[in-house]
Design a protein around this motif. Structure first.
Motif, mmCIF file in Angstrom:
data_model
loop_
_atom_site.group_PDB
_atom_site.id
_atom_site.type_symbol
_atom_site.label_atom_id
_atom_site.label_comp_id
_atom_site.label_asym_id
_atom_site.label_seq_id
_atom_site.Cartn_x
_atom_site.Cartn_y
_atom_site.Cartn_z
ATOM 1 N N TRP B 13 -11.718 47.945 21.924
ATOM 2 C CA TRP B 13 -12.335 46.773 21.286
ATOM 3 C C TRP B 13 -11.556 46.363 20.031
ATOM 4 N N SER B 116 -8.136 33.150 27.186
ATOM 5 C CA SER B 116 -9.311 33.918 27.609
ATOM 6 C C SER B 116 -9.724 33.530 29.014
ATOM 7 N N SER B 181 -12.888 38.302 30.652
ATOM 8 C CA SER B 181 -12.935 38.696 29.246
ATOM 9 C C SER B 181 -13.989 39.789 29.087
ATOM 10 N N GLU B 183 -16.456 39.979 27.193
ATOM 11 C CA GLU B 183 -17.794 39.373 27.106
ATOM 12 C C GLU B 183 -18.299 38.973 28.497
ATOM 13 N N ALA B 187 -21.374 40.469 30.734
ATOM 14 C CA ALA B 187 -22.437 39.582 31.234
ATOM 15 C C ALA B 187 -22.596 39.731 32.749
ATOM 16 N N ASP B 192 -25.442 41.233 29.807
ATOM 17 C CA ASP B 192 -25.576 41.370 28.372
ATOM 18 C C ASP B 192 -24.189 41.297 27.724
ATOM 19 N N ALA B 193 -23.844 40.090 27.249
ATOM 20 C CA ALA B 193 -22.508 39.871 26.701
ATOM 21 C C ALA B 193 -22.262 40.703 25.433
ATOM 22 N N SER B 194 -23.336 41.147 24.781
ATOM 23 C CA SER B 194 -23.149 41.923 23.551
ATOM 24 C C SER B 194 -22.600 43.324 23.842
ATOM 25 N N LYS B 195 -22.581 43.711 25.113
ATOM 26 C CA LYS B 195 -22.001 45.005 25.483
ATOM 27 C C LYS B 195 -20.485 44.909 25.705
ATOM 28 N N ALA B 196 -19.883 43.841 25.191
ATOM 29 C CA ALA B 196 -18.441 43.633 25.384
ATOM 30 C C ALA B 196 -17.588 44.845 24.967
#
Lengths: 311, 286
Positions: B13, B116, B181, B183, B187, B192-196
């Protein structure tokens, strides 16, 4: 059945007692119009709803039975098994376990079946995706089967038919999945060099890396009515651009109107259409074509009820 | 070694953040740094000119080439002009035109990848973004000139691969390349895009991952901390590596060049195959 009871019954009333006497699989609900359909009629109709014309999803085996000449199918590469090249493990997900569970529950190895067969007595290579296995997603096995099918078609000098229904690339194989788009493309480029056509049939739903590779680079592209076909999913687009999308967005009809596909063809007419197309590229004479039509009318399609829907 | 220590200190990350750093050199910085006499060729001759994917003819170490790449901006104004480096179908159709132009005049192709992904929009779908990408893949597979692609920042999805079916794929040390990507992957996988950050780790998207997986051919070293801290040195590294690969590819006869490209992509994938023989393919071919 619970859902059904919540609706106001239109054709008959039911109580618990009589419901118990009806076998579970005698009727089924159309996922297009929500009406109950007599299961046998639905099956005989290649899973097209006799009331609304909704095309229900078919498995790879059902596609092969529907489109290819009876007894002509030879499956190839059935022994290709997916692996877990990334060692994909996350707090919520484990690819190796997922594959194992799916193999046990579906009895299938991966999301595509390929081989050779004949349509209208002419041989062709076929690769069919199976949406029932991880949403038809393309990982290494699916990419390999498409590439081998293209190579087989080139080697035999026959057309290639791909039947595409997929959520896109398989996330769990990461970059290897993305690179399957390049793999299928190099194989298809060679098929083009030997002058054999690639026919792509788009079936609901077809998205992402499959639509953006072999499914859209074919010489002839045919879609089933109302199939949803696109690159980015509608949810993603709505979130990105905060626009409301039109009702027909990314449907087969929308693509036809925008010049992206050659035809929208109901399931009942697919076999006839493919027979005609393959005959044209094969150089079959009109006399042979007519003789063939006469023969196949005698044999019949094994499908009934089409006239009722499409006249 | 120092390099390995540094690599282990950064999470995937962290590397995503470096790859997307706004001050990181972008395609035009590389074109200006690597090439002389750049003449931009604009427009797809079909619909428009996409500022998210630029290219033209130029001189690389004295030699005429076609050079192209996704263009991101370093600030909001530039990003709006370049649509954040996310091309529309006309961008890919312009790159197709440039590639065919290169083939016609027997010029090698240099590609700089930094996106992206293709732009997700109604207009992109209406104008056939999927077809535009698919056509590029098919045409690149058969091109008769050498293609060297370098991921300079973010290699995202089909929108990156659409100009990336190259004979050699190079990656900057802190570049990433992924099927979607982080994100979008989160998703799709977990809604859940916050788990990128989890996706960035699980998906194996760093240059070292891609080298290990046999997708990237070589990693181009960056200065510690990332290319934006010393752009001229980074571009000099890129120049040397591209030149070496271009020399090797230019020595190949066209047939061999194309055969090797075929083999490179045809062999990508991981699967098991049972020992049982495949049914004879000739059985029903009449």
């Amino acid at each position: 059945m619970k859902d059904f009871l919540r609706r106001t019954p239109r054709y008959f009333t039911s109580n618990r007692k009589s419901e118990q006497q009806i076998p579970d699989d005698l009727w089924q609900k159309c996922s297009g119009c929500n009406e109950l359909i007599f299961s046998k009629q639905f099956q005989d109709n290649a899973k097209v709803c006799p009331r609304c014309g909704h095309h229900e999803r078919l498995s790879a085996a059902e596609w092969i039975e529907l489109l290819l000449d009876p007894g002509s199918w030879q499956e190839h590469d059935a022994d290709l098994l997916p692996t877990d090249p990334l060692g994909f493990v996350s707090p919520k997900d484990n690819y190796a376990k997922k594959l194992q569970n799916l193999r046990e529950s579906t009895g299938r190895q991966d999301a595509a079946v390929c081989g050779i067969g004949t349509i209208g007595e002419l041989p062709l290579a076929v690769c069919v995706s199976d949406f029932g296995f991880m949403g038809g997603s393309m990982g290494s096995v699916v990419g390999e089967k498409i590439a081998r099918s293209a190579e087989r078609a080139a080697q035999l000098g026959v057309p290639l038919l791909t039947i595409n229904s997929s959520g896109g690339a398989r996330m769990h194989e990461g970059i290897l999945s993305l690179m399957q788009m390049a793999k299928t493309s190099v194989a298809l480029a060679r098929l083009g060099e030997v002058g054999q056509p690639h026919i792509s049939l788009l079936v609901d739903p077809c998205y992402g890396g499959v639509t953006a590779a072999h499914a859209s680079s074919a010489d002839i592209i045919v879609a089933e009515p109302k199939a949803h076909i696109g690159f980015a999913g509608p949810r993603v687009i709505e979130q990105t651009i905060r626009q409301k999308l039109p009702a027909d967005f990314q449907t087969a009809e929308f693509l036809l109107q925008h010049g992206m596909i050659d035809a929208v063809t109901p399931r009942a007419e697919l076999r006839a259409m493919l027979t005609r197309v393959i005959g044209l590229y094969n150089g079959r004479s009109k006399t042979e074509e007519q003789a063939l039509v006469a023969r196949s009318n005698g044999r019949g399609d094994g499908l009934t009820g089409y006239e009722e829907i499409y006249g | 070694m120092a390099e390995e220590q540094q690599q282990s200190a950064l999470t995937p990350w962290d590397i995503v953040q470096i790859a997307r750093h706004p001050q990181r050199p972008h395609t035009l910085d590389y074109i200006r740094g690597l090439c002389d006499d750049f003449v931009e060729l604009r427009g797809d001759r079909r619909f428009g000119d996409d500022r998210a994917l630029l290219g033209g003819v130029a001189r690389f170490n004295g030699r005429p080439v076609v050079v192209m790449g996704h263009q991101k901006g370093s600030n909001t104004k530039e990003n709006i002009l370049h649509n954040f480096g996310s091309p529309m179908p006309e961008g890919y159709r312009k790159s197709l035109r440039l590639m065919q132009h290169a083939e016609k005049f027997n010029l090698p192709i240099l590609v700089l990848i930094d996106t992206s992904g293709a732009h997700p929009s109604m207009a992109a779908e209406e104008r056939g973004i999927a077809e535009a990408i698919a056509e590029n893949l098919l045409v690149m597979a058969g091109l008769k000139v050498p293609i060297v692609a370098t991921v300079i920042g973010e290699g995202g999805s089909g929108g990156a691969l659409a100009v990336g079916v190259a004979d050699r794929l190079l990656m900057l040390e802190y570049a990433i390349y992924s099927v979607a990507s982080p994100e979008a992957s989160a998703a799709i996988l977990w809604r859940d895009a916050s788990k990128a950050p989890d996706a960035a780790k699980a998906m194996k998207i760093t240059a070292h991952d891609l080298l290990r997986l046999g997708i990237a051919d070589e990693i181009v070293a960056e200065v510690p901390g990332g290319a934006h801290l010393d752009t001229p040195t980074t571009i000099q590294h890129v120049r040397e590596v591209i030149q070496r690969h271009l020399d090797e590819l230019s020595a190949l006869p066209v047939d061999e060049l194309r055969r090797k490209r075929y083999d490179k992509y045809r062999s990508i994938g991981a699967f098991q195959e049972a020992q049982t023989a495949v049914v004879s393919a000739g059985a029903s071919s009449t």
